[in-house]
Write an enzyme that holds these catalytic residues in place. Structure first.
Site, PDB file in Angstrom:
ATOM      1  N   GLU A 144       0.818  -1.222   0.000  1.00  0.00           N
ATOM      2  CA  GLU A 144       0.000   0.000   0.000  1.00  0.00           C
ATOM      3  C   GLU A 144       0.847   1.265   0.000  1.00  0.00           C
ATOM      4  OE1 GLU A 144      -0.731  -2.665   1.739  1.00  0.00           O
ATOM      5  OE2 GLU A 144      -2.814  -3.167   1.285  1.00  0.00           O
ATOM      6  N   GLN A 179      -8.081  -2.324  -0.925  1.00  0.00           N
ATOM      7  CA  GLN A 179      -8.951  -3.503  -0.956  1.00  0.00           C
ATOM      8  C   GLN A 179     -10.055  -3.355   0.114  1.00  0.00           C
ATOM      9  OE1 GLN A 179      -7.216  -7.617  -0.614  1.00  0.00           O
ATOM     10  NE2 GLN A 179      -7.843  -7.519  -2.764  1.00  0.00           N
ATOM     11  N   PHE A 180      -9.654  -2.910   1.272  1.00  0.00           N
ATOM     12  CA  PHE A 180     -10.591  -2.508   2.327  1.00  0.00           C
ATOM     13  C   PHE A 180     -10.023  -1.214   2.916  1.00  0.00           C
ATOM     14  CE2 PHE A 180     -11.599  -6.912   1.864  1.00  0.00           C
ATOM     15  CZ  PHE A 180     -12.937  -7.049   2.209  1.00  0.00           C
ATOM     16  N   ALA A 181     -10.921  -0.309   3.307  1.00  0.00           N
ATOM     17  CA  ALA A 181     -10.447   0.982   3.837  1.00  0.00           C
ATOM     18  C   ALA A 181      -9.512   0.781   5.029  1.00  0.00           C
ATOM     19  CB  ALA A 181     -11.636   1.837   4.256  1.00  0.00           C
ATOM     20  N   ASP A 182      -9.718  -0.301   5.762  1.00  0.00           N
ATOM     21  CA  ASP A 182      -8.880  -0.580   6.945  1.00  0.00           C
ATOM     22  C   ASP A 182      -7.393  -0.633   6.579  1.00  0.00           C
ATOM     23  OD1 ASP A 182     -11.144  -2.022   9.003  1.00  0.00           O
ATOM     24  OD2 ASP A 182     -11.541  -2.013   6.854  1.00  0.00           O
ATOM     25  N   PHE A 183      -7.090  -1.133   5.383  1.00  0.00           N
ATOM     26  CA  PHE A 183      -5.682  -1.344   5.021  1.00  0.00           C
ATOM     27  C   PHE A 183      -4.965  -0.048   4.668  1.00  0.00           C
ATOM     28  CE2 PHE A 183      -7.482  -5.632   3.587  1.00  0.00           C
ATOM     29  CZ  PHE A 183      -7.446  -6.093   4.894  1.00  0.00           C
ATOM     30  N   HIS A 235     -11.881  -5.207   9.038  1.00  0.00           N
ATOM     31  CA  HIS A 235     -12.543  -5.087   7.734  1.00  0.00           C
ATOM     32  C   HIS A 235     -13.822  -4.270   7.865  1.00  0.00           C
ATOM     33  CE1 HIS A 235      -9.930  -8.521   6.859  1.00  0.00           C
ATOM     34  NE2 HIS A 235     -10.124  -8.291   5.576  1.00  0.00           N
TER      35      HIS A 235
END
Ligand SMILES: Cc1ncc(C[n+]2csc(CCOP(=O)(O)OP(=O)(O)O)c2C)c(N)n1
Length: 658
Positions: A397, A419-423, A464
């Site tokens: 990222e 891929q997910f906002a968390d990442f 997630h």
């Protein structure tokens, strides 16, 4: 020290001498000025000049180079006027940052130099993006980026090299191995013997050379450039050298054994080269003295000019407006023909039409090519737009966000799909420090949209499901967009891509397939920074965005007697304060609802703004309804308890009853 002339002419050898002498003499002057308090800080490159100068001299003027804090020689060799450099060191207007950043923390498109941010490592990924743009342009240019040996311990180093290797990018990663990272010796920083040994692990060629020998550096880079400009691939070039002075001038060198300094003093890159030219009779002592005296004069005159410039005149409006590149919304009207679309399809549609509109648009993300992304937003894109533009990325990222900035620097627009906002936490640093701050610092925009599949309600647990928009609303320089409906999502995504500034674009993943609506079929824009009054009423203002809007609509549907203004913010930054304030002045009561946690959520800012600006119109304290201040739990019952959905109705009624 062995110097090899190879086929270099005497003129070229003399030119290189002037080049290596320049940063040495400039720095000697700066050290005096530092002691006189005329400049504030200095990171010495004495002893390392052969690297900066030799590398830069081997490049064409229009090839990008990304220096670090000891690379004065890059700036002088690229021909940056000394007067402007000196103005920069003094924080003057004629510098490169309008006094907003110090020393070498700037870039200049004119000289194809892209300066660092203090965090060191992100520089490497920016080089990837610049090189990718060159590779796609097929213009045979290469990019060179510097790092110190200490900087290689950062994850950014690994990510950037990995991406460059996987994408065969024409980048030379120059590692200046100078023995220390601040006070930490190499033995406490890494275990490899030479950095060239790392090449194999990354699947790239790697070389170790004598970084104090300007001819060796120059000819190595010339040769590598020839090779990789037509056959793009990354290279590690480790240059052995030594840091002769402290990390910065006030920190000293007490921790360095004296023998080590003495041994390296023997290998001084300027003196040794000078001796070589004398022994080869390329130059005489008189000629050398003449060069030094001309250069000294130039440095003194340039300093005087920079010093005579007045100090910065404060312009508070400019300070605020310069966080973004100037841009004006152009409305592209929605067509009459529409189709029923789910949120996910509307986003996909907007993205696809943006690809048709902008030839220079690229999207990068994990599993987004053939696989179509985990939410299938880019399904089928690779067939239509090709692998160059629809790019699967390694799980890097940070390097990819940095590369997106590099693409922007070199003429491309880009979207990155988290891929997910968390990442995003793994790409946080380049977003908040590089994308967000670059325009304010030195006028370079970051034409990047980061798509953020966000939110809870899908029993996906703490990693997630997070709402992390407030991490970014707090960072000046970013725009934060958060649509709640398919029609807005399409128009706002198109507009976000048109806007040349960095935009965090939130997409609630639980709405992807549960929320549908009529969406115009054409390419149209919806303005960023404009809220929408979804319902009009007299008794209370409900202010929300994203999933909160749907919860509020449910409550209003079940309570037809409640007369409320319902404001869908749609954009958090810039915030449509006028819409909020005029509604609250009318109703006298306000409740802010969001899915994010309460403490530090964006609602805290809205609440405080209302209290400050609408105080005399308020009939009750402004209320917030938000998630619990815990991580997002996994089990359905716990998640339901975490979210404010079931608490909102009673909070709203309490407020109405007050
Ligand atoms: C992420 C981060 N951590 C720590 C620092 C503080 N810092 C600035 S330069 C430096 C040492 C860098 O060493 P190296 O990369 O070898 O470069 P050198 O200074 O030797 O040229 C440190 C620790 C920083 N700027 N950024």
């Amino acid at each position: 020290m062995q110097f090899e002339k190879s086929d270099l002419t005497s003129e070229k050898l003399i030119e290189l001498y002037k080049s290596i002498l320049t940063p040495r003499m400039v720095e000697e002057k700066m050290l005096i000025l530092l002691r006189q308090g005329k400049i504030s800080k200095w990171f010495s490159g004495i002893g390392q000049e052969a690297i900066s100068v030799g590398v830069t001299a081997a490049l064409s003027q229009d090839e990008y180079i990304l220096p670090m804090h000891r690379n004065l020689g890059v700036f002088t060799e690229k021909g940056v006027p000394l007067e402007r450099l000196f103005a920069q060191f003094q924080g003057k207007m004629n510098g490169f940052t309008k006094g907003r950043d110090r020393s070498f923390h700037f870039g200049t498109q004119k000289y194809h130099i892209i300066g660092m941010i203090s965090h060191l490592g992100p520089q490497l990924g920016v080089a990837d993006g610049i090189a990718l743009a060159d590779k796609l342009h097929k213009n045979d240019k290469i990019t060179v980026v510097f790092t110190g040996d200490g900087g290689t311990s950062e994850g950014d180093f690994h990510e950037a090299l990995n991406v460059a290797a996987v994408w065969d990018l024409p980048v030379i990663f120059v590692i200046e191995n100078n023995g220390y990272g601040l006070s930490t010796p190499s033995s406490q920083q890494f275990r490899c013997k030479q950095f060239a040994d790392k090449g194999k692990g990354y699947g790239m060629e790697a070389y170790t050379i004598d970084g104090n020998n300007i001819l060796e550096v120059y000819s190595a880079v010339k040769k590598l450039k020839q090779d990789i400009s037509t056959n793009p691939k990354p290279i590690i070039l480790e240059c052995m050298t030594f840091r002769m002075r402290g990390h910065e001038e006030s920190s000293g060198t007490k921790y360095i054994p004296k023998e080590l300094i003495d041994a390296w003093a023997e290998k001084d890159p300027v003196e040794n080269y000078e001796q070589f030219l004398l022994s080869e009779k390329v130059m005489t002592t008189e000629e050398i003295e003449k060069i030094k005296s001309v250069l000294k004069k130039e440095i003194d005159v340039s300093w005087k000019k920079a010093e005579s410039e007045g100090n910065i005149v404060l312009n508070p409006e400019l300070e605020l407006s310069d966080i973004y590149k100037e841009y004006h919304f152009t409305e592209i009207i929605k067509s009459d023909d529409s189709s029923e679309k789910r949120l996910v399809d509307a986003i996909s549609d907007g993205l696809k039409q943006s690809f048709q509109e902008h030839d220079n648009l690229i999207i990068m993300g994990q599993d987004i090519a053939e696989y179509g992304g985990v939410f299938k937003v880019t399904d089928g894109f690779v067939k239509e737009f090709g692998e160059d533009r629809i790019r699967n990325t390694p799980i890097c990222e940070s390097a990819i966000i940095s590369a997106a900035l590099g693409l922007s620097i070199n003429g491309y627009k880009s979207v990155m799909e988290m891929q997910f906002a968390d990442f995003v936490s793994s790409g946080f640093n380049p977003i908040v420090n590089n994308l967000a701050k670059t325009h304010y610092r030195w006028g370079q925009n970051a034409d990047v949209v980061v798509r953020m599949p966000t939110g809870a309600g899908v029993q996906a647990g703490p990693f997630h499901s997070q709402s992390n928009e407030a991490w970014f609303t707090h960072t000046p320089g970013l725009k934060v967009v958060y649509p709640a409906f398919p029609k807005d999502a399409k128009g706002l995504l198109i507009e976000s891509i048109n806007d040349p500034n960095p935009i965090m674009f939130f997409e609630h993943k639980s709405l992807y397939r549960s929320c549908s609506g009529m969406v115009p079929n054409n390419y149209y824009t919806t303005p960023i920074g404009k809220a929408k009054l979804l319902k009009k009423g007299d008794d209370v203002s409900i202010i929300s965005y994203g999933m909160g809007i749907h919860w509020a609509l449910d409550v209003l549907r079940n309570n037809p007697d409640i007369s409320a203004d319902l404001i869908d913010l749609r954009t958090l930054i810039p915030l449509d304060k006028d819409c909020i304030f005029s509604s609250v002045k009318k109703t006298g009561k306000a409740i802010v609802l969001h899915e994010d946690c309460m403490i530090g959520g964006f609602g805290a800012d809205i609440t405080s703004m209302i209290s400050e600006k609408c105080f005399e119109y308020l009939d009750a304290a402004v209320v917030r309804s938000a998630s619990l201040d815990t991580p997002v739990p996994f089990a359905g019952l716990l998640e339901e308890n975490f979210l404010p959905k079931n608490r909102f109705e009673s909070k709203l009624k309490q407020l109405l009853d007050y």
